[in-house]
Design a protein around this motif. Structure first.
Motif, mmCIF file in Angstrom:
data_model
loop_
_atom_site.group_PDB
_atom_site.id
_atom_site.type_symbol
_atom_site.label_atom_id
_atom_site.label_comp_id
_atom_site.label_asym_id
_atom_site.label_seq_id
_atom_site.Cartn_x
_atom_site.Cartn_y
_atom_site.Cartn_z
ATOM 1 N N ASN A 1 33.457 3.622 -28.254
ATOM 2 C CA ASN A 1 33.105 3.217 -26.881
ATOM 3 C C ASN A 1 34.119 3.756 -25.883
ATOM 4 O O ASN A 1 35.274 4.004 -26.244
ATOM 5 C CB ASN A 1 33.166 1.687 -26.745
ATOM 6 N N ALA B 1 24.985 -3.258 -36.314
ATOM 7 C CA ALA B 1 25.885 -2.668 -35.318
ATOM 8 C C ALA B 1 27.227 -2.335 -35.945
ATOM 9 O O ALA B 1 27.683 -3.007 -36.881
ATOM 10 C CB ALA B 1 26.096 -3.643 -34.163
ATOM 11 N N VAL C 1 31.117 -2.489 -35.486
ATOM 12 C CA VAL C 1 32.032 -3.343 -34.711
ATOM 13 C C VAL C 1 33.467 -3.067 -35.167
ATOM 14 O O VAL C 1 33.702 -2.462 -36.217
ATOM 15 C CB VAL C 1 31.721 -4.845 -34.880
ATOM 16 N N VAL D 1 31.796 -3.946 -29.931
ATOM 17 C CA VAL D 1 30.582 -3.552 -30.632
ATOM 18 C C VAL D 1 30.132 -2.215 -30.033
ATOM 19 O O VAL D 1 30.211 -2.028 -28.809
ATOM 20 C CB VAL D 1 29.501 -4.651 -30.523
ATOM 21 N N ILE E 1 29.067 -4.908 -24.937
ATOM 22 C CA ILE E 1 28.301 -6.094 -24.569
ATOM 23 C C ILE E 1 27.698 -5.809 -23.190
ATOM 24 O O ILE E 1 28.414 -5.471 -22.251
ATOM 25 C CB ILE E 1 29.200 -7.351 -24.505
ATOM 26 N N VAL F 1 23.397 -6.034 -26.399
ATOM 27 C CA VAL F 1 24.301 -4.937 -26.746
ATOM 28 C C VAL F 1 23.741 -3.665 -26.127
ATOM 29 O O VAL F 1 22.532 -3.428 -26.160
ATOM 30 C CB VAL F 1 24.422 -4.795 -28.279
#
Lengths: 209, 291
Positions: free
Chosen positions: B46, B68, B70, B121, B125, B155
């Motif tokens: 991310n 997902a 994480v 994640v 979020i 998500v």
């Protein structure tokens, strides 16, 4: 007294010594924002400049230049943001504390309203809650102490006074200011840009509905 | 979607905060330990500023409606994944990206040290941002409500994100609880020996600490002058001293202005240390420049 003090590694606190100078420096910083400046927070006698990762030595020199420019302007003139039209706030003067304020001020209720609506106020700074503006320039006859026991909830739009200031509650919150009335004007809206109708230096006029 | 089956003692959505609104009375908010949130985000590919979940004292149970990637960072918690069907619970590690299958539940134990644990994640979020940030601001109430049992968190899409290229981040060990400070801006409001007093012996972290600030108990710091300081802008890390003489270290949700003098400001590199202090911990201040 004026100068620039370190507020940690990412902040510089500029001492302006007076609110009109804070407002002029704020306006200069908005017009000519140095690179990397994230937040500019005017206060009654200071302006905090937050600039993470910026060379503080370079920024300090720049701020000293802008401060001397702000100090050179006439000390008594209108704030630098005075070019904008004042915000008119329509008020229904039916607040719960109108009587107690009249008593404390030794004035008839009618006169309290006339004096509150009779002058142009200026937003000094914001704090306490998002959008909560401390309005300066209140008629000295209306300088009354806060409530001894704050209310647990004051509705949004309440127009109030305490000490040397007036304010409009932007959202419902606890509060100890004395309530003079209410306005339907929405002064705080997170969906709007900017979210606040008031910013430091904004001129404000209350108008009886 | 992630369903909150239990939030633990206190849990919120946090990104890197809302900046540029302090002059309107808006706190910056954002992850209290930014370094840990950024690391968790990097581990799942991310952008560092993506929103994650900040847990306080662990204890959460999160059910994943879709599978997902994480990663969990910050205060290290025992982690287990309970999968649907006759599969034994799997232990997973902190500081590594791992896959949680659709229908599985991720369980957090209590951290072995530290206070705040971060879950990133892949995709982030995706609650609705308020003033440019998805952070819960505990002081002003801006942003999403703190997580409650039954809350469902959307998500974001993983489309366009970088590939996950990291296997493991070196575990962070508990760092010495030393906060290095830059003196001022109002150290001159205190007696000349106050800075030495501040650094002389450890302070204890008080129970009433929160995302606004770490409240400390220890040597009282004496003022050199009476009277009130006109309200002025406050930065994260400011060590504010109210009339009690007991310092408070401002964290992410601190009020943007304040009227008590600030004797010093914690260096940026030590803010994650401050954010991981638990009530009862001891912490020392230092005015020595960083090495």
């Amino acid at each position: 007294m004026s100068g620039v003090r370190a507020a940690g590694e990412h902040g510089l606190l500029v001492e302006t010594g007076a609110l009109p100078v804070s407002h002029r420096l704020d306006a200069l910083l908005r017009a000519r924002r140095p690179a990397g400046v994230v937040d500019v927070v005017p206060g009654p006698e200071t302006v905090l400049v937050v600039a993470p990762g910026v060379d503080q030595g370079v920024l300090r020199v720049r701020l000293e230049e802008l401060l001397s420019e702000a100090l050179r302007a006439p000390a008594e003139g209108p704030a630098a943001s005075a070019e904008a039209e004042p915000v008119t706030v329509p008020v229904t003067y039916d607040g719960e504390d109108l009587e107690s304020v009249a008593e404390l001020a030794g004035l008839p209720v009618e006169e309290v309203v006339a004096r509150h609506a009779g002058r142009e106020l200026v937003v000094g700074w914001l704090g306490f809650a998002p959008g909560f503006a401390y309005l300066t320039g209140l008629d000295p006859a209306l300088h009354v102490p806060r409530l001894a026991t704050p209310r647990t909830s004051v509705p949004a739009g309440s127009v109030a006074i305490a000490g040397q200031h007036s304010a409009v509650y932007p959202t419902a919150s606890p509060g100890g200011w004395r309530l003079l009335g209410r306005t339907p004007l929405r002064i705080w809206d997170v969906a709007a840009d900017p979210p606040s109708l008031f910013r430091p230096g904004t001129r404000v006029r209350f108008e009886r509905m | 979607m992630i369903e909150v089956r239990a939030p633990g003692p206190y849990a919120t959505v946090q990104d890197l905060g809302r900046h540029g609104y302090a002059h309107l009375g808006v706190p910056s908010s954002g992850a209290a330990d930014e370094a840990s949130l950024c690391l968790a985000n990097r581990l799942v590919g991310n952008p560092e500023a993506a929103a994650g979940i900040e847990l306080t004292y662990g204890g959460a149970r999160l059910a994943f409606r879709a599978g997902a990637w994480v990663a969990v960072t910050g205060a290290p918690c025992p982690l287990t994944v309970r999968s649907p069907g006759p599969v034994a619970d799997g232990r997973v590690g902190n500081g590594v990206p791992f896959w949680v299958a659709a229908g599985a539940e991720l369980r957090f134990g209590a951290p072995s040290w530290g206070l705040r644990t971060y879950l990133a994640v892949r995709g982030g979020i995706a609650v609705e941002p308020v003033l440019g940030s998805r952070s819960t601001d505990s002081l002003s109430g801006l942003g999403p409500a703190p997580l409650r049992q039954g809350a469902v968190l959307p998500v974001g899409t993983a489309g366009g994100l970088a590939e996950i290229s990291v296997d493991l981040a070196p575990p962070r060990s508990p760092r010495d609880a030393v906060l290095r400070i830059v003196p001022g801006p109002r150290d001159d409001w205190f007696v000349p020996e106050a800075l030495a007093e501040l650094c002389a012996e450890p302070y204890a972290v008080s129970q009433d600490s929160n995302r606004v600030g770490v409240r400390l108990r220890g040597r009282e710091l004496s003022r050199a002058r009476e009277g009130e300081l006109p309200s002025e802008g406050m930065v994260t890390g400011a060590v504010q001293v109210p009339p009690s003489g007991q310092p408070i270290v401002f964290l992410a949700d601190h009020p943007p202005t304040g009227g008590y003098p600030v004797i010093g400001v914690v260096r940026a590199a030590d803010l994650p240390v401050a954010a991981q202090l638990r009530p009862g911990d001891k912490v020392r201040f230092s005015v020595r420049a960083s090495r």
